[in-house]
Motif scaffolding. Structure first.
Motif, PDB file in Angstrom:
ATOM      1  N   MET A   1      -9.569  13.392  11.023  1.00 54.45           N
ATOM      2  CA  MET A   1      -8.278  13.534  10.297  1.00 54.45           C
ATOM      3  C   MET A   1      -8.138  12.367   9.319  1.00 54.45           C
ATOM      4  N   THR A   2      -7.970  12.687   8.032  1.00 53.66           N
ATOM      5  CA  THR A   2      -7.797  11.610   7.059  1.00 53.66           C
ATOM      6  C   THR A   2      -6.327  11.547   6.671  1.00 53.66           C
ATOM      7  N   ARG A   3      -5.779  10.398   6.824  1.00 53.85           N
ATOM      8  CA  ARG A   3      -4.384  10.197   6.425  1.00 53.85           C
ATOM      9  C   ARG A   3      -4.383   9.329   5.168  1.00 53.85           C
ATOM     10  N   THR A   4      -3.697   9.792   4.133  1.00 52.99           N
ATOM     11  CA  THR A   4      -3.636   9.011   2.893  1.00 52.99           C
ATOM     12  C   THR A   4      -2.767   7.779   3.120  1.00 52.99           C
ATOM     13  N   PRO A   5      -3.300   6.584   2.908  1.00 49.93           N
ATOM     14  CA  PRO A   5      -2.481   5.380   3.092  1.00 49.93           C
ATOM     15  C   PRO A   5      -1.259   5.404   2.169  1.00 49.93           C
ATOM     16  N   LEU A   6      -0.165   4.872   2.694  1.00 51.57           N
ATOM     17  CA  LEU A   6       1.086   4.800   1.921  1.00 51.57           C
ATOM     18  C   LEU A   6       1.552   3.347   1.877  1.00 51.57           C
ATOM     19  N   MET A   7       1.760   2.847   0.664  1.00 54.10           N
ATOM     20  CA  MET A   7       2.352   1.522   0.488  1.00 54.10           C
ATOM     21  C   MET A   7       3.754   1.732  -0.077  1.00 54.10           C
ATOM     22  N   ALA A   8       4.758   1.412   0.722  1.00 53.34           N
ATOM     23  CA  ALA A   8       6.141   1.648   0.308  1.00 53.34           C
ATOM     24  C   ALA A   8       6.850   0.310   0.159  1.00 53.34           C
ATOM     25  N   GLY A   9       7.455   0.098  -0.997  1.00 52.20           N
ATOM     26  CA  GLY A   9       8.147  -1.164  -1.275  1.00 52.20           C
ATOM     27  C   GLY A   9       9.637  -0.998  -1.069  1.00 52.20           C
TER      28      GLY A   9
ATOM     29  N   ASP B   1      -3.674  -0.271 -15.451  1.00 52.11           N
ATOM     30  CA  ASP B   1      -4.752  -1.173 -15.869  1.00 52.11           C
ATOM     31  C   ASP B   1      -5.885  -1.180 -14.857  1.00 52.11           C
ATOM     32  N   ALA B   2      -5.483  -1.092 -13.581  1.00 52.59           N
ATOM     33  CA  ALA B   2      -6.487  -1.127 -12.506  1.00 52.59           C
ATOM     34  C   ALA B   2      -7.070   0.263 -12.248  1.00 52.59           C
ATOM     35  N   LYS B   3      -6.630   1.255 -13.058  1.00 58.31           N
ATOM     36  CA  LYS B   3      -7.051   2.656 -12.877  1.00 58.31           C
ATOM     37  C   LYS B   3      -6.794   3.122 -11.436  1.00 58.31           C
ATOM     38  N   HIS B   4      -5.599   2.840 -10.972  1.00 60.75           N
ATOM     39  CA  HIS B   4      -5.274   3.172  -9.589  1.00 60.75           C
ATOM     40  C   HIS B   4      -5.266   4.686  -9.362  1.00 60.75           C
ATOM     41  N   ASP B   5      -5.896   5.107  -8.275  1.00 60.36           N
ATOM     42  CA  ASP B   5      -5.924   6.519  -7.913  1.00 60.36           C
ATOM     43  C   ASP B   5      -4.868   6.760  -6.819  1.00 60.36           C
ATOM     44  N   TYR B   6      -3.771   7.396  -7.191  1.00 57.35           N
ATOM     45  CA  TYR B   6      -2.657   7.597  -6.264  1.00 57.35           C
ATOM     46  C   TYR B   6      -2.992   8.585  -5.143  1.00 57.35           C
ATOM     47  N   GLU B   7      -4.073   9.355  -5.349  1.00 50.56           N
ATOM     48  CA  GLU B   7      -4.491  10.272  -4.278  1.00 50.56           C
ATOM     49  C   GLU B   7      -5.151   9.487  -3.149  1.00 50.56           C
ATOM     50  N   THR B   8      -5.663   8.317  -3.492  1.00 47.80           N
ATOM     51  CA  THR B   8      -6.356   7.493  -2.500  1.00 47.80           C
ATOM     52  C   THR B   8      -5.381   6.590  -1.759  1.00 47.80           C
ATOM     53  N   VAL B   9      -4.450   5.991  -2.499  1.00 48.09           N
ATOM     54  CA  VAL B   9      -3.385   5.192  -1.874  1.00 48.09           C
ATOM     55  C   VAL B   9      -2.076   5.538  -2.581  1.00 48.09           C
ATOM     56  N   GLU B  10      -1.171   6.129  -1.813  1.00 44.37           N
ATOM     57  CA  GLU B  10       0.125   6.510  -2.376  1.00 44.37           C
ATOM     58  C   GLU B  10       1.007   5.256  -2.516  1.00 44.37           C
ATOM     59  N   VAL B  11       1.749   5.196  -3.613  1.00 48.70           N
ATOM     60  CA  VAL B  11       2.604   4.022  -3.856  1.00 48.70           C
ATOM     61  C   VAL B  11       4.047   4.501  -4.044  1.00 48.70           C
ATOM     62  N   ALA B  12       4.948   3.942  -3.238  1.00 46.69           N
ATOM     63  CA  ALA B  12       6.361   4.338  -3.319  1.00 46.69           C
ATOM     64  C   ALA B  12       7.234   3.112  -3.490  1.00 46.69           C
ATOM     65  N   VAL B  13       8.315   3.267  -4.259  1.00 48.85           N
ATOM     66  CA  VAL B  13       9.332   2.214  -4.312  1.00 48.85           C
ATOM     67  C   VAL B  13      10.620   2.781  -3.704  1.00 48.85           C
ATOM     68  N   ILE B  14      11.324   1.909  -2.992  1.00 46.58           N
ATOM     69  CA  ILE B  14      12.539   2.317  -2.283  1.00 46.58           C
ATOM     70  C   ILE B  14      13.677   1.417  -2.768  1.00 46.58           C
ATOM     71  N   PRO B  15      14.281   1.749  -3.894  1.00 46.65           N
ATOM     72  CA  PRO B  15      15.330   0.889  -4.478  1.00 46.65           C
ATOM     73  C   PRO B  15      16.706   1.155  -3.853  1.00 46.65           C
ATOM     74  N   PRO B  16      17.683   0.314  -4.168  1.00 44.99           N
ATOM     75  CA  PRO B  16      19.068   0.606  -3.762  1.00 44.99           C
ATOM     76  C   PRO B  16      19.540   1.916  -4.419  1.00 44.99           C
ATOM     77  N   PHE B  17      20.535   2.556  -3.820  1.00 43.81           N
ATOM     78  CA  PHE B  17      21.033   3.845  -4.333  1.00 43.81           C
ATOM     79  C   PHE B  17      21.338   3.806  -5.827  1.00 43.81           C
ATOM     80  N   THR B  18      21.973   2.702  -6.282  1.00 42.27           N
ATOM     81  CA  THR B  18      22.457   2.662  -7.669  1.00 42.27           C
ATOM     82  C   THR B  18      21.309   2.616  -8.685  1.00 42.27           C
ATOM     83  N   ASP B  19      20.104   2.350  -8.220  1.00 35.51           N
ATOM     84  CA  ASP B  19      18.953   2.284  -9.136  1.00 35.51           C
ATOM     85  C   ASP B  19      18.191   3.605  -9.222  1.00 35.51           C
TER      86      ASP B  19
END
Ligand SMILES: O=C[C@H](O)COP(=O)(O)O
Length: 262
Positions: free
Chosen positions: A1-9, A33-51
């Motif tokens: 089973m492969t789980r895609t890593p998630l980095m959530a800020g 710039d780093a040619k990041h592949d989001y399929e390999t490592v998912e990147v999420a930001v979790i801002p305050p509601f107003t943003d």
């Protein structure tokens, strides 16, 4: 089973909507710039509601690979709940994730496992993914009860979720003593509890469900320590606080495979 890593800020209560746009743009440029592949490592930001609306606009306009979410949600669908935000409102804004039961919500707002379970259900019903937080405080850790304590939180939060719902959740294990303290759990500490959580999911549901759930570690994650934590079998990503407020540092966390062994 492969789980895609998630980095959530998780930005917590930092950055207004202008600053939010600037940070997301810088993060996007850095990852492009780093040619990041989001399929390999998912990147999420979790801002305050107003943003969130501003983040949605820039993410859509610039066709970014970054996804975003919210830090909390109401358990209710709508109505006379002054100050609350519903899951439907967040879904309409394009949120992918909603953090539920962060230790700061548990500590300052008295949230318990049953409420966290109801919030998770509301998030799932609205088609988003809850990131369900758990983890022990320093007193529990000193007594060596971190596994039992955290598993009791999982039992409570998942009590009313069936296997199909459970499969769609993400869990964040955050030992409270490691949050914002610079005190990072060792990779072995993280694996001990994350592994126990997965085993409990297999008991509560089945192995397929347990294998589908991504389990993140949170607590003073930085680019310098993320690779060794990610090397552990049951750690599938990180919920990052302070270090997610700096674009280059958070991008480096998302690019952890480049500095494995550093
Ligand atoms: O949600 C994030 C966690 O509370 C970790 O925060 P931190 O990375 O600042 O320790």
């Amino acid at each position: 089973m492969t789980r895609t890593p998630l980095m959530a800020g998780n930005w917590k209560m930092n950055l207004d909507h202008y600053e939010a746009v600037a940070l997301v743009q810088k993060l996007d440029w850095t990852l492009k710039d780093a040619k990041h592949d989001y399929e390999t490592v998912e990147v999420a930001v979790i801002p305050p509601f107003t943003d969130i609306r501003s983040v949605q606009t820039i993410v859509d306009a610039d066709k970014m690979g970054i996804v975003f979410g919210a830090q909390d949600v109401s358990e209710h669908e709508s109505g006379a709940y002054t100050g609350e935000i519903s899951a439907a409102m967040l879904s309409r804004l394009g949120c992918t994730y909603v953090v539920i039961g962060h230790s700061e919500r548990r500590q300052y707002h008295g949230e318990d496992d049953a409420l966290i379970g109801r919030k998770a259900k509301a998030v799932l019903k609205a088609g988003m993914t809850p990131i369900i937080c758990c983890g022990e405080g320093l007193d529990v850790r000193k007594e060596g009860r971190q596994v039992d304590y955290t598993l009791a939180q999982i039992d409570g939060a998942y009590a009313d979720l069936d296997a199909d719902e459970a499969k769609k959740t993400v869990i964040a294990y955050e030992p409270v003593w490691a949050i914002g303290t610079g005190e990072v759990a060792t990779p072995e500490d993280a694996q001990e509890v994350c592994g126990a959580i997965r085993a409990r999911l297999a008991e509560l549901y089945d192995q397929e469900t347990a294998d589908a759930v991504r389990i993140l570690y949170g607590g003073s994650v930085k680019s310098s320590n993320v690779a060794e934590i990610m090397a552990k079998d049951d750690v599938d990503g990180a919920l990052v606080g302070g270090a997610s407020l700096k674009a280059e540092e958070f991008a480096a966390i998302a690019r952890f495979t480049e500095h494995a062994g550093a």
